[in-house]
Structures are given as structure tokens and as C-alpha cells.
Enzyme design. Sequence first.
Site, PDB file in Angstrom:
ATOM      1  N   LYS A 132     -30.602 -40.958 -12.350  1.00 14.73           N
ATOM      2  CA  LYS A 132     -30.792 -39.996 -13.434  1.00 14.73           C
ATOM      3  C   LYS A 132     -30.609 -40.594 -14.824  1.00 14.73           C
ATOM      4  CE  LYS A 132     -29.725 -35.697 -11.001  1.00 14.73           C
ATOM      5  NZ  LYS A 132     -28.930 -34.451 -11.019  1.00 14.73           N
TER       6      LYS A 132
ATOM      7  N   GLU B  99     -36.131 -32.143 -25.369  1.00 16.84           N
ATOM      8  CA  GLU B  99     -34.952 -31.950 -26.214  1.00 16.84           C
ATOM      9  C   GLU B  99     -33.643 -31.923 -25.431  1.00 16.84           C
ATOM     10  OE1 GLU B  99     -33.089 -28.695 -29.406  1.00 16.84           O
ATOM     11  OE2 GLU B  99     -34.698 -28.119 -28.042  1.00 16.84           O
TER      12      GLU B  99
ATOM     13  N   ASP C  34     -31.796 -29.273 -14.149  1.00 16.32           N
ATOM     14  CA  ASP C  34     -30.528 -28.788 -13.600  1.00 16.32           C
ATOM     15  C   ASP C  34     -30.046 -27.554 -14.367  1.00 16.32           C
ATOM     16  OD1 ASP C  34     -30.210 -30.621 -11.536  1.00 16.32           O
ATOM     17  OD2 ASP C  34     -29.162 -32.065 -12.792  1.00 16.32           O
TER      18      ASP C  34
ATOM     19  N   GLY D 122     -22.537 -34.205 -13.597  1.00 19.44           N
ATOM     20  CA  GLY D 122     -23.880 -34.136 -14.159  1.00 19.44           C
ATOM     21  C   GLY D 122     -24.422 -32.722 -14.252  1.00 19.44           C
ATOM     22  N   ALA D 123     -24.199 -31.909 -13.219  1.00 13.16           N
ATOM     23  CA  ALA D 123     -24.682 -30.524 -13.248  1.00 13.16           C
ATOM     24  C   ALA D 123     -23.987 -29.731 -14.346  1.00 13.16           C
ATOM     25  CB  ALA D 123     -24.466 -29.863 -11.892  1.00 13.16           C
TER      26      ALA D 123
ATOM     27  N   VAL E  30     -22.792 -22.974  -8.385  1.00  9.72           N
ATOM     28  CA  VAL E  30     -24.023 -23.779  -8.306  1.00  9.72           C
ATOM     29  C   VAL E  30     -24.314 -24.236  -6.884  1.00  9.72           C
ATOM     30  CG1 VAL E  30     -23.655 -24.603 -10.666  1.00  9.72           C
ATOM     31  CG2 VAL E  30     -22.892 -26.012  -8.741  1.00  9.72           C
TER      32      VAL E  30
ATOM     33  N   GLN F  17     -35.152 -24.515 -10.211  1.00 10.85           N
ATOM     34  CA  GLN F  17     -35.398 -25.926 -10.503  1.00 10.85           C
ATOM     35  C   GLN F  17     -36.759 -26.339  -9.952  1.00 10.85           C
ATOM     36  OE1 GLN F  17     -31.433 -27.350  -8.912  1.00 10.85           O
ATOM     37  NE2 GLN F  17     -31.694 -28.792 -10.577  1.00 10.85           N
TER      38      GLN F  17
END
Length: 284
Positions: free
Chosen positions: A72, A84, A108, A134-135, A225, A255
Site C-alpha cells: 500500500k 486527494e 478503505d 492503516g484502516a 470494520v 469498497q
Amino acid sequence: MTSHNFLAALTGSFSTPCADNPTVAMIEAAYRHHGMNARYINCDVKPEGLADAVRGAKAMGWAGFNCSIPHKVAILSHLDRLAESAAIIGAVNCVVIRDGALIGENTDGKGFLTSLTQVMDPAGKTVCLLGAGGAARAIAVELALAGARHLTIVNRDARRGQDIAALITESTPADARFVAWDGAFAVPEDTQILINATSVGLGDAEAMPAIDCDSLRPGLVVADVIPNPPKTALLRAAEKRGCVTLDGLGMLVNQGVISVRLWFGTSPEPSVMARTLEDIFGVR
């Protein structure tokens, strides 16, 4: 169907192959439902082969691909530009190949935000976010860009939690603070949205994040999540206390919807993808 046309519609995932990969299953189901001339394949790409894989996807006319850990961040150096939110997050999990250019996106947080807005608009709201991976980072950025007023980042690793809080405060219109996660965390009374962005509960319906369940109250939106199991211990506890709950299935479906829309310019039917995941996870 010619070979060239087939390849031009290929999308895929740069991750570890898995015969029962739910993302592959739900996106393939969407392609079949809509009669799309496309396939979604899972590719085992080692870190040392990432550059060759990206060049190969571009050379073969792929519409794009997803990428998972450990790619990633490494993928950034192989892209032409970033959307962005992906630029702020500093990580990409979806690449669109358009007119020879590779564009990095991050779905995500967008997938979670789409799911959240079905129960509450985050604009002007106070959010408590458990976790700093990361999430969590992606969700925090998307919430801030969507107008959330304040975010509290709760995490055991102070450095990672402080990093997200600083990112939100310095790079978005929202305000954020870090709170150390030590013992059972009591959700602040002014919190309107509580999000578990940790891996606690993944594959274990009895695992519960360390929170004070007495601080859960009616009307509080509690989101998890984790898609499997969809009904986590946290969500079950929240339901008993009158909270509005949101499981991780919607995030995963959205997603996929966002990725397909980015690749092909058309949105697949979410219910088809949701039913596929429900079959996989035994939800009925």
C-alpha cells in the site's frame, strides 16, 4: 471476445492468493450480474516483484488493480498521481490505469464513509476511533474531509496514535487528539460515533475490544470494520444498550463498488455483492 479486449477489462489484486477470497468472489459476482467483459484475479506479488507487476498490468491493458499489505505504501513510487485523500493518507489500495497514467486511490475510508452515511452524516459530529493502523488512518482522513468536527484517536501505541491525530489536525479542517488506550476505555459522553478499527474480533465472535460497556448509550452509533463475523461481540453489546450499530460488511461491499466505479465508470449493484458475502460468511 478477442484476447486484446479480454485483457483490457482485467482488474485484480496484488496480494496473497486465496481460493476463498471474499473480495474476489463479490467483485466477480458483480461482473457476472452486469454481464461485464471483465475478470478480477488475485496475484501473489512479492515486494521485489512489485515494479514488474505494475509495468505488466499497464502493458497488458488492465483497467486497474487493488493492492494490499505490504504494497500500500511501496506502490506510491510507481504511480503518476494520487487522489486527494490518498495523498493525505499516504497509502493506496486501488490503482486506476487511465490513458496510460496510473492513479492512486484509497477506498478503505471511502467504503466506510459510504456505509456510515446510511445511518448518520458525520458532518459536525464528534468521533471516537479505536486503533491506529492503516484502516483507522484512512477512515480518520475521510471522516475529516466529510466534515467531522473532532476525532479522538485511541490506541496502545502512542507514536502511531499521535501520528494520526497530528495528520488530521494539520492536513484537514477537523481537530483531533490522541488518548492512550490503557485498560477498559470509557467512551466520552460527547461522542456521537464510535468506530472499532482494530483487528479485535476478526474471526472470533467472542473477542471484545477493551472498552467500558457501561459507557455505551442509546443513540450512539457504534461501527465495527470487521466483516467476519459481521455481528461482533462489540456490536452485540452495543445493541443491548440501545446503540445504532453498523457492521463491516457494508464497508467491504462499498469498497468493491467504489473500485469498480473507478475502473469502469459504472457502479455495480451493491445487493449482489452483499449477498455473495453473506453466503460466504453464513449470514441469513
